[in-house]
Motif scaffolding. Structure first.
Motif, mmCIF file in Angstrom:
data_model
loop_
_atom_site.group_PDB
_atom_site.id
_atom_site.type_symbol
_atom_site.label_atom_id
_atom_site.label_comp_id
_atom_site.label_asym_id
_atom_site.label_seq_id
_atom_site.Cartn_x
_atom_site.Cartn_y
_atom_site.Cartn_z
ATOM 1 N N ASP A 61 0.932 -1.188 0.063
ATOM 2 C CA ASP A 61 0.084 0.102 0.065
ATOM 3 C C ASP A 61 0.990 1.313 0.005
ATOM 4 O O ASP A 61 0.522 2.309 -0.703
ATOM 5 N N LEU A 91 2.218 1.786 -3.180
ATOM 6 C CA LEU A 91 1.440 2.099 -4.497
ATOM 7 C C LEU A 91 1.036 3.651 -3.980
ATOM 8 O O LEU A 91 0.903 4.462 -5.092
ATOM 9 N N GLN A 150 3.453 5.927 -5.674
ATOM 10 C CA GLN A 150 3.232 5.859 -7.301
ATOM 11 C C GLN A 150 2.143 7.007 -7.820
ATOM 12 O O GLN A 150 2.120 7.068 -8.803
#
Length: 63
Positions: free
Chosen positions: A50, A53, A56
């Motif tokens: 997580d 992510l 990103q």
């Protein structure tokens, strides 16, 4: 044939959760993200995937 003592009474919620955790593992949190305070993070909530992510997300997507 006699029944085991566990089957003589109904299963409590805690016993059911414990039995299901033994069988399937404890994969779900007790509360969902929308039930928690947004600024508070618990140690058991952290997931390296997580975090990656979130890092990103492009700036124009509110990351």
């Amino acid at each position: 044939m006699t029944t085991p003592p566990e089957q003589d009474r109904p299963e409590t919620a805690a016993e059911r959760r414990a039995r299901l955790a033994r069988v399937f593992g404890d994969v779900l949190p007790e509360t969902t993200q929308d039930e928690r305070d947004p600024g508070v993070r618990r140690d058991d909530d952290s997931d390296p995937g997580d975090e990656w992510l979130r890092s990103q997300v492009p700036p124009h997507h509110g990351g």
